[in-house]
Design a protein around this motif. Structure first.
Motif, PDB file in Angstrom:
ATOM      1  N   TRP A  39      50.766  46.044 -33.177  1.00  0.00           N
ATOM      2  CA  TRP A  39      50.887  44.662 -32.696  1.00  0.00           C
ATOM      3  C   TRP A  39      50.874  43.689 -33.870  1.00  0.00           C
ATOM      4  CZ3 TRP A  39      53.027  44.103 -28.350  1.00  0.00           C
ATOM      5  CH2 TRP A  39      52.773  44.968 -27.286  1.00  0.00           C
ATOM      6  N   TYR A  63      54.987  36.278 -30.734  1.00  0.00           N
ATOM      7  CA  TYR A  63      55.902  37.346 -30.331  1.00  0.00           C
ATOM      8  C   TYR A  63      57.303  36.826 -30.012  1.00  0.00           C
ATOM      9  CZ  TYR A  63      51.508  39.848 -29.992  1.00  0.00           C
ATOM     10  OH  TYR A  63      50.281  40.403 -30.271  1.00  0.00           O
ATOM     11  N   GLN A  92      51.775  42.632 -24.309  1.00  0.00           N
ATOM     12  CA  GLN A  92      51.392  43.962 -23.848  1.00  0.00           C
ATOM     13  C   GLN A  92      51.986  44.271 -22.477  1.00  0.00           C
ATOM     14  OE1 GLN A  92      47.132  44.080 -24.257  1.00  0.00           O
ATOM     15  NE2 GLN A  92      47.269  43.718 -26.445  1.00  0.00           N
ATOM     16  N   GLN A  95      55.710  45.006 -23.113  1.00  0.00           N
ATOM     17  CA  GLN A  95      55.911  46.299 -23.766  1.00  0.00           C
ATOM     18  C   GLN A  95      55.649  47.439 -22.779  1.00  0.00           C
ATOM     19  OE1 GLN A  95      54.016  49.078 -24.789  1.00  0.00           O
ATOM     20  NE2 GLN A  95      55.769  49.906 -25.906  1.00  0.00           N
ATOM     21  N   TRP A 100      59.705  48.672 -26.345  1.00  0.00           N
ATOM     22  CA  TRP A 100      59.860  47.821 -27.530  1.00  0.00           C
ATOM     23  C   TRP A 100      61.174  47.039 -27.526  1.00  0.00           C
ATOM     24  CZ3 TRP A 100      55.618  46.800 -29.842  1.00  0.00           C
ATOM     25  CH2 TRP A 100      54.614  47.760 -29.978  1.00  0.00           C
ATOM     26  N   GLN A 102      62.103  44.587 -26.035  1.00  0.00           N
ATOM     27  CA  GLN A 102      61.927  43.138 -25.954  1.00  0.00           C
ATOM     28  C   GLN A 102      62.004  42.497 -27.344  1.00  0.00           C
ATOM     29  OE1 GLN A 102      61.493  41.342 -22.874  1.00  0.00           O
ATOM     30  NE2 GLN A 102      62.362  43.327 -22.362  1.00  0.00           N
ATOM     31  N   SER A 107      61.447  45.834 -33.760  1.00  0.00           N
ATOM     32  CA  SER A 107      61.029  47.185 -33.372  1.00  0.00           C
ATOM     33  C   SER A 107      61.848  48.240 -34.103  1.00  0.00           C
ATOM     34  CB  SER A 107      61.095  47.366 -31.851  1.00  0.00           C
ATOM     35  OG  SER A 107      62.417  47.266 -31.381  1.00  0.00           O
ATOM     36  N   THR A 113      61.137  52.180 -32.169  1.00  0.00           N
ATOM     37  CA  THR A 113      62.054  52.625 -31.111  1.00  0.00           C
ATOM     38  C   THR A 113      62.455  54.060 -31.318  1.00  0.00           C
ATOM     39  OG1 THR A 113      63.929  51.770 -32.344  1.00  0.00           O
ATOM     40  CG2 THR A 113      62.975  50.355 -30.647  1.00  0.00           C
TER      41      THR A 113
END
Length: 113
Positions: A39, A63, A92, A95, A100, A102, A107, A113
């Motif tokens: 994170w 994020y 969270q 996800q 990932w 998003q 990622s 990924t």
């Protein structure tokens, strides 16, 4: 005719137990999900770990949520104005629901990924 007598029921009262819920990141990591380090790396990649990030590109907070994504999770206002814990929780949730994807660029860059 047979008569039966039930045994008396005895109960004891235990003292109440108080527990504190673990932090969401710790819970996720314990369940085999993302670690707190992941994170942090994601936040650093997305916003320089800046929860108040608002660069004018249509994405907000640590994020880099879009307003539409933020509101779809039931939150109001801008993500960049929300407290860090709320932004962490929203990330969270995303996800856990969608993986990932998003955060496609970060990622991939981070090897998530």
């Amino acid at each position: 005719m047979t008569t039966t007598t039930a045994a008396p029921v005895t109960t004891t009262t235990a003292a109440p137990v108080t527990t504190t819920a673990p932090a969401p990141a710790a819970t996720t990591a314990a369940a085999g999900g993302p670690t707190p380090q992941q994170w942090l790396e994601l936040r650093q990649c997305e916003s320089g770990d800046n929860y108040a990030d608002n660069t004018g590109n249509g994405y907000y907070g640590a994020y880099q949520f879009s307003e539409a994504t933020w509101q779809s999770l039931g939150y109001s206002g801008l993500p960049s104005n929300a407290p860090p814990a709320q932004q962490d929780q929203a990330a969270q949730i995303l996800q856990a629901r969608y993986g990932w994807g998003q955060w496609p660029e970060c990622s991939r860059k981070l090897g998530f990924t």
